[in-house]
Write a protein that holds these residues in place. Structure first.
Motif, short mmCIF file in Angstrom:
data_model
loop_
_atom_site.label_atom_id
_atom_site.label_comp_id
_atom_site.label_asym_id
_atom_site.label_seq_id
_atom_site.Cartn_x
_atom_site.Cartn_y
_atom_site.Cartn_z
N ALA A 194 0.20 5.25 -1.05
CA ALA A 194 -0.76 5.61 -0.01
C ALA A 194 -0.05 6.18 1.21
O ALA A 194 1.04 5.73 1.57
CB ALA A 194 -1.58 4.38 0.38
N SER A 195 -0.69 7.14 1.86
CA SER A 195 -0.15 7.68 3.10
C SER A 195 -0.44 6.69 4.22
O SER A 195 -1.17 5.72 4.02
CB SER A 195 -0.80 9.01 3.41
N GLY A 196 0.12 6.96 5.40
CA GLY A 196 -0.10 6.07 6.54
C GLY A 196 -1.58 5.91 6.87
O GLY A 196 -2.06 4.80 7.10
N TYR A 198 -5.63 0.67 -7.19
CA TYR A 198 -5.39 1.23 -5.85
C TYR A 198 -4.41 2.40 -5.85
O TYR A 198 -4.68 3.46 -5.27
CB TYR A 198 -4.91 0.13 -4.91
N PHE A 215 -7.77 1.87 4.26
CA PHE A 215 -8.09 1.10 3.06
C PHE A 215 -7.58 -0.33 3.10
O PHE A 215 -8.12 -1.20 2.43
CB PHE A 215 -7.52 1.79 1.81
N VAL A 216 -6.49 -0.57 3.85
CA VAL A 216 -5.89 -1.90 3.80
C VAL A 216 -5.91 -2.60 5.16
O VAL A 216 -6.43 -3.70 5.30
CB VAL A 216 -4.44 -1.84 3.26
N HIS A 247 -9.30 -8.19 0.24
CA HIS A 247 -10.66 -7.70 0.35
C HIS A 247 -11.08 -6.87 -0.86
O HIS A 247 -12.20 -6.39 -0.91
CB HIS A 247 -10.81 -6.87 1.63
N VAL A 268 -5.55 6.17 -4.56
CA VAL A 268 -5.02 6.90 -3.40
C VAL A 268 -4.27 8.15 -3.84
O VAL A 268 -4.07 9.07 -3.05
CB VAL A 268 -4.09 6.03 -2.51
N SER A 315 0.83 -1.20 0.00
CA SER A 315 0.00 0.00 0.00
C SER A 315 0.87 1.26 0.00
O SER A 315 0.64 2.19 -0.78
CB SER A 315 -0.92 -0.01 1.21
N ALA A 316 1.89 1.26 0.86
CA ALA A 316 2.80 2.41 0.91
C ALA A 316 3.53 2.55 -0.43
O ALA A 316 3.70 3.64 -0.95
CB ALA A 316 3.80 2.25 2.04
N GLN A 363 -4.21 6.47 4.85
CA GLN A 363 -4.88 5.75 3.75
C GLN A 363 -4.64 4.26 3.89
O GLN A 363 -5.56 3.46 3.75
CB GLN A 363 -4.36 6.24 2.40
N THR A 364 -3.39 3.89 4.19
CA THR A 364 -3.07 2.47 4.36
C THR A 364 -3.89 1.88 5.49
O THR A 364 -4.46 0.79 5.35
CB THR A 364 -1.57 2.30 4.66
N ASN A 369 6.19 5.64 -0.26
CA ASN A 369 5.12 6.32 -1.01
C ASN A 369 5.58 7.63 -1.67
O ASN A 369 4.82 8.24 -2.40
CB ASN A 369 3.88 6.55 -0.13
N PHE A 380 -4.34 -7.25 -2.14
CA PHE A 380 -5.26 -7.02 -1.03
C PHE A 380 -6.45 -7.98 -1.16
O PHE A 380 -7.18 -7.92 -2.14
CB PHE A 380 -5.73 -5.58 -1.02
#
Lengths: 282, 357
Positions: free
Chosen positions: A191-193, B99, A199-200, B90, B103, A186-187, A195-196, B74, B88
């Motif tokens: 994604a920011s912390g 994704y 969302f995750v 889900h 984001v 995610s990162a 958002q992670t 990021n 992911f």
């Protein structure tokens, strides 16, 4: 649930192996044992629910007749209704408070490494092992020192400290099974912390959070010792029941009990539905 | 060519353990570079430092001219395909691929469009709404690739991308990976412990050992001119022996071999080697110069070739011999036969042991 399934499974296999008399005895023995365990667990609740419909005030068998009078009486009992309202307020607030503190605490325990982490973990878990009386008295002393007026809010704080352990343990256990690579991916994808997390991480620990929340709610709802020390003039439901009991058991209390049983059943069904881990479901 | 990634004297220590030890390297735009080595050699740590998941203890990381040493993942123009794919569970396949765009604040409709384009690229456009658990291993791998390329990173990092697949699929995915790289023209940096994979896919292979770079070169250079017996042993099979050069003769294994002039400094004891397919087995009575008399000890049949293991003065050597289709079996010696070995003089390698490149 599993017990019920086991019994029915046992019954089915009793029939299927009935041609072998020697094993039949063993099967019967098992069925009786399981029946006894279930009876031990559920007969008192069944009695409570049954007598809430009894026309007579006395708790003697056989029952004289069926009535809904006690429920009607409940509806008119303002003190009781207020107590129920207080209980909902306390349980809801303390659950939310516990989740708001507990989930980040579990995340910190799992994801960060800091000195004294082991000690921190044990200290967070300790309140669950402490008798409610100790938590109650110690917080009472503290609140007196600081000069807080005792109220439902002090009860909420008291419950939250005791329940924190429940949330942290459950969420931490789930986080341990969550591959770290999800959050890294995610990162990596920008994604920011936050958002992670939303969302995750959260969707993947969702069932543990809901489970811990429901358990906290139930524990807070019927908690007496901590509430006893920390409440002001307001009463929660278990406190109210306990105080009216001094005037003897009444069918009215049975009716309250029956309603709580029904409400708990709804909670259980709800938790089963919400916690079903459909792989990939949102 | 422009330099896209530069690692400058980078080190990573984990407590007292040294994961990566003073590594410097550059990667050019569009290159497919592979970090090759056994587990624990520091190759994954190196990759994770480029991705931003580990901060180097010393040294710096520059990506496309910008120092990113202390930037989190990021904030870096790179994307990684994890060994376990890290899809992911889900989210649907399409949501997974989209994704990174979502984001980033892109509009929902455009995200969906770009995600299906990326899935199209890996041949999975029809699985947009599937959940990751409904896909096969190879499909998951491709979704992970699509998710990583959809943001158009400057560099794509691959951490053991094929290790979770079974052997047949792995070969098919190698072809796929190479095709994808050519198509999108991205710079790929891959980590693997599989030398066949490294040789097959890469423009350049960096062999690592204990946190250091042992050799950095194109696959054919690594194969034909390994700098050390470690690299020679890690990539393919190599016959190693000790010897001493005097002029155009190599004194080794109790005999004399012909070598080109200036192969190695005169008189010093060195390690030499040759690949199994760079030697020939001749009958004992054939007239030849600079051969080694040997006894056949084992024959391993490989279909189109056979590996013949021989003994020369107590040292065991492997020689691969192609089998002439029509006269099956007749071209092979038998166990116990006395033969002679002719090694092509220009195929003898000199290995500077324990010296890093």
């Amino acid at each position: 649930m599993t017990l019920l399934e086991t019994t029915s499974a046992a019954v089915i296999s009793t029939q299927s192996v009935s041609r072998k008399p020697r094993r039949w005895g063993t099967r019967l023995g098992w069925s009786v044992t399981i029946g006894a365990i279930l009876a031990f667990l559920y007969v008192p609740i069944a009695v409570l629910v049954l007598f809430s419909f009894n026309t007579s005030r006395s708790l003697s068998w056989p029952m004289e007749g069926l009535t809904l009078d006690w429920y009607r009486k409940l509806a008119g009992n303002e003190q009781l209704i207020e107590a129920v309202g207080n209980s909902f307020y306390v349980a809801t607030c303390s659950t939310i408070l516990t989740l708001v503190i507990g989930v980040p605490a579990a995340l910190a325990l799992d994801r960060l490494s800091f000195s004294g982490k082991g000690a921190f973990r044990k200290l967070v878990l300790l309140p669950i092992a402490l008798p409610g009386i100790i938590t109650g008295i110690s917080m009472l002393i503290l609140f007196r020192m600081v000069g807080f007026t005792l109220s439902l809010e002090t009860v909420i704080i008291g419950h939250a400290t005791a329940l924190l352990a429940v949330v942290v343990t459950q969420v931490y256990a789930r986080l341990q099974r969550l591959p770290r690579s999800y959050e890294e991916a995610s990162a990596d994808l920008g994604a920011s912390g936050l958002q992670t997390f939303f969302f995750v991480t959260l969707p993947n620990i969702r069932s543990a959070v809901i489970g811990a929340g429901l358990l906290s709610f139930t524990l807070s709802f019927d908690e007496i010792p901590v509430t006893f020390f920390l409440t002001g003039r307001d009463n929660t439901l278990p406190m109210y029941i306990w105080s009216t009991m001094r005037r003897g058991l009444t069918p009215e209390i049975n009716a309250v009990g029956a309603l709580i049983v029904a409400f708990s059943a709804v909670l259980i069904v709800l938790s089963v539905i919400l916690m079903r881990d459909k792989p990939g479901a949102r | 060519m422009t330099e896209i990634v530069a690692l400058k004297n980078i080190s990573k220590h984990f407590g007292t353990v040294i994961g990566v030890d003073n590594v410097s390297l550059t990667v050019e735009q569009g290159e497919f570079v592979t970090l090759l080595g056994p587990s624990g050699c520091g190759k994954s740590t190196l990759l994770r430092m480029i991705g931003g998941f580990e901060e180097p203890t010393q040294g710096g990381v520059v990506i496309s001219g910008k120092d990113v040493t202390h930037l989190p993942p990021n904030k870096r123009p790179v994307n990684i395909v994890f060994q376990d794919y890290a899809l992911f569970p889900h989210m649907s396949v399409g949501k997974n691929v989209g994704y990174g765009l979502r984001v980033g604040g892109m509009r929902r409709t455009e995200v969906a469009e770009r995600a299906s384009d990326a899935l199209e690229l890996v041949g999975l456009a029809d699985r947009f709404d599937a959940k990751p658990h409904e896909l096969s291993g190879g499909q998951r791998q491709r979704v992970a690739l699509a998710r990583a390329v959809v943001r158009q990173p400057k560099v794509l990092l691959l951490d053991e991308p094929l290790s979770a697949l079974d052997a047949n699929l792995r070969e098919a995915m190698q072809v796929e990976l190479k095709r994808l790289q050519r198509k999108v023209g991205l710079t790929f940096i891959m980590v693997t412990h599989d030398q066949t994979e490294a040789l097959a896919l890469s423009d350049r292979v960096i062999v690592m050992r204990e946190g250091r770079v042992m050799q950095d070169g194109t696959p054919d250079v690594l194969y034909d001119r390994p700098s050390s017996s470690y690299v020679a042993g890690f990539i393919g099979t190599t016959n190693l022996f000790q010897g001493q050069v005097r002029g155009e003769t190599l004194h080794a294994l109790g005999h004399q071999l012909l070598v080109p002039k200036g192969l190695a400094p005169d008189g010093s004891m060195l390690t030499f080697g040759f690949r199994p397919e760079k030697a020939e087995i001749l009958p004992l009575d054939a007239a030849a110069k600079g051969t080694l008399p040997a006894t056949v000890t084992d024959i391993l049949y490989h279909g189109n070739s056979a590996r013949i293991v021989v003994d020369v003065s107590g040292v065991s050597l492997s020689i691969d011999q192609t089998i002439a289709g029509a006269r099956h079996g007749s071209g092979l010696p038998e166990i116990g036969d006395r033969v002679q070995i002719a090694i092509s003089p220009d195929r003898i390698m000199v290995l500077a042991d324990e010296v890093a490149a």
